[in-house]
Structures are given as C-alpha cells and as structure tokens.
Design an enzyme around this catalytic site. Structure first.
Site, PDB file in Angstrom:
ATOM      1  CG  ASP A 104      -1.960   0.930   1.354  1.00  0.00           C
ATOM      2  OD1 ASP A 104      -2.445   1.379   0.322  1.00  0.00           O
ATOM      3  OD2 ASP A 104      -2.336   1.294   2.491  1.00  0.00           O
ATOM      4  CG  ASP A 160      -8.056  -8.474   8.886  1.00  0.00           C
ATOM      5  OD1 ASP A 160      -7.157  -8.013   8.163  1.00  0.00           O
ATOM      6  OD2 ASP A 160      -8.298  -8.037  10.030  1.00  0.00           O
ATOM      7  NE  ARG A 166      -7.010 -12.565   9.500  1.00  0.00           N
ATOM      8  CZ  ARG A 166      -6.166 -11.548   9.295  1.00  0.00           C
ATOM      9  NH1 ARG A 166      -5.624 -11.376   8.111  1.00  0.00           N
ATOM     10  NH2 ARG A 166      -5.859 -10.720  10.268  1.00  0.00           N
TER      11      ARG A 166
HETATM   12  P1  5GP Z   1       1.782  -0.475   3.846  1.00  0.00           P
HETATM   13  O1  5GP Z   1       2.273  -0.829   2.469  1.00  0.00           O
HETATM   14  O2  5GP Z   1       0.922   0.757   3.829  1.00  0.00           O
HETATM   15  O3  5GP Z   1       2.896  -0.344   4.831  1.00  0.00           O
HETATM   16  O4  5GP Z   1       0.886  -1.585   4.474  1.00  0.00           O
HETATM   17  C1  5GP Z   1       0.331  -2.630   3.798  1.00  0.00           C
HETATM   18  C2  5GP Z   1      -0.531  -3.380   4.786  1.00  0.00           C
HETATM   19  O5  5GP Z   1      -1.742  -2.670   5.017  1.00  0.00           O
HETATM   20  C3  5GP Z   1      -0.963  -4.719   4.226  1.00  0.00           C
HETATM   21  O6  5GP Z   1      -0.076  -5.740   4.574  1.00  0.00           O
HETATM   22  C4  5GP Z   1      -2.306  -4.922   4.880  1.00  0.00           C
HETATM   23  O7  5GP Z   1      -2.132  -5.504   6.131  1.00  0.00           O
HETATM   24  C5  5GP Z   1      -2.843  -3.539   5.089  1.00  0.00           C
HETATM   25  N1  5GP Z   1      -3.823  -3.204   4.032  1.00  0.00           N
HETATM   26  C6  5GP Z   1      -3.687  -2.247   3.086  1.00  0.00           C
HETATM   27  N2  5GP Z   1      -4.757  -2.208   2.277  1.00  0.00           N
HETATM   28  C7  5GP Z   1      -5.607  -3.168   2.730  1.00  0.00           C
HETATM   29  C8  5GP Z   1      -6.893  -3.641   2.268  1.00  0.00           C
HETATM   30  O8  5GP Z   1      -7.499  -3.171   1.297  1.00  0.00           O
HETATM   31  N3  5GP Z   1      -7.443  -4.668   2.974  1.00  0.00           N
HETATM   32  C9  5GP Z   1      -6.826  -5.242   4.048  1.00  0.00           C
HETATM   33  N4  5GP Z   1      -7.448  -6.250   4.650  1.00  0.00           N
HETATM   34  N5  5GP Z   1      -5.614  -4.822   4.495  1.00  0.00           N
HETATM   35  C10 5GP Z   1      -5.010  -3.802   3.833  1.00  0.00           C
END
Ligand code: 5GP
Length: 179
Positions: A104, A160, A166
């Site tokens: 993300d 989740d 999940r």
């Molecule tokens: P980042 O890249 O922002 O550090 O974090 C990514 C994490 O955010 C992913 O591993 C996940 O846990 C969470 N995440 C981001 N977008 C989503 C989404 O649409 N659904 C879910 N369940 N988790 C998300």
C-alpha cells in the site's frame, strides 16, 4: 462500522492462475538453489500456502513467518513500522522472499527489506499478491506482483476486516451491512 463483502474484485480462478505463474517465475529464478519464504502474518498465510505448493521440486523451500505493524500516521512517510514477531530461523546467507498480501504505502515492505539486509540475507526479494500502486508513499522494489488494484479496501483470501472474512476464497470489495 460493520462491513460485508460487496463484489468480487478477483475471482478464485484468477488468483489460482496468477499464483501458479508467479511460482513458475520463482522456480526458474531459484532453480537448483534454496529459498526462505517469509509470510507476513496474518494476511499472507493463504497466499503463501498456495504459492509454495506451486513451486517446483528443483527449489528447496523453507517457510518462516513474522509480523509487523505500523504505528503513528501510517499513511504519512513518517509512519513507523515495528517488527512485532521476529523470525526464529537463521537468516544469514539465505535467499529470502518476503511474501505479503498487499503493498500500500510501501512502508511495511521497506522496513522488512531493511530487516533482512541487516540480518545478513544473501538476497532479498518481495512477492505481493496485490499492489495499490496509487497509494505508494515510499519507493520499494517489488520483484513479484499478483495484481495491481485500485485504492479500495479489500477482504478475503487471507485478508481481513476486523479479523473477519479471511476465509473468503476470492478477493472482495466491502460495503456497510445496512446498504
Ligand atoms: P503499507 O504498504 O501501507 O505499509 O501496508 C500494507 C498493509 O496494510 C498490508 O499488509 C495490509 O495488512 C494492510 N492493508 C492495506 N490495504 C488493505 C486492504 O485493502 N485490505 C486489508 N485487509 N488490508 C489492507
């Protein structure tokens, strides 16, 4: 807010096809060698389980898990990521593949890549099922990507909402229960 699955964003069949294609890429890249596949708890568990079973016997595969969580303003570049569960296996000299559900902002994977580099991994690669490219805050290399998706919250196939959903076999968008 209570949410429920809305629409299928990526079907079970499409996931299976893509997982198998990524496993083929990994098999040819590490042919005759070994890899330590590190699943990031909890969202990547199902992806990891499917992925390793599609990797050919010419690669020696070990499985490890770890956990990271972001704190502070996680959508800002100042957001910090803590390793809340460390791997217990020896990392030094290993070819590590970090297996994550979603990239993300990129903050989590940036921190995880640094962790393995600091612990003496021979090589580090990242394999994500989903990439929310538009949301990236920090640049982080991703060697294997399942699907690029829009900036929408998704659940299922290990991912989740509030520790629920999940178990859904496909990837879904969500909507409030009363809509
Ligand atoms: P980042 O890249 O922002 O550090 O974090 C990514 C994490 O955010 C992913 O591993 C996940 O846990 C969470 N995440 C981001 N977008 C989503 C989404 O649409 N659904 C879910 N369940 N988790 C998300």
């Amino acid at each position: 807010m209570e949410l429920k699955p809305a629409e299928v964003l990526i079907s079970k069949e499409a996931i299976a096809e893509r997982v198998s294609a990524i496993a083929k890429e990994i098999t040819s890249r590490y042919d005759g060698g070994s890899v330590l596949m590190v699943g990031i708890l909890r969202g990547a568990v199902i992806f990891l389980a499917d992925l390793v079973r599609e990797i050919g016997p010419s690669v020696e595969v070990s499985i490890e898990f770890m956990k990271a969580s972001s704190y502070g303003a996680s959508t800002q570049s100042s957001g910090k990521v803590a390793i809340t569960q460390q791997p217990t296996m020896e990392i030094e000299g290993r070819n590590v593949i970090i297996v994550e559900d979603i990239v993300d902002t990129g903050l989590t994977l940036k921190r995880l890549r640094e962790y393995f580099a600091d612990h003496g991994a021979a090589s580090v690669a990242v394999c994500v099922l989903l990439d929310k490219q538009d949301r990236r805050v920090v640049d982080v290399p991703v060697e294997y990507t399942g699907f690029v998706i829009p900036d929408e919250f998704v659940v299922g196939y290990g991912m989740d909402y509030d520790e629920k959903m999940r178990n859904l076999p496909a990837i879904f968008t969500v909507r409030p229960v009363d809509e």
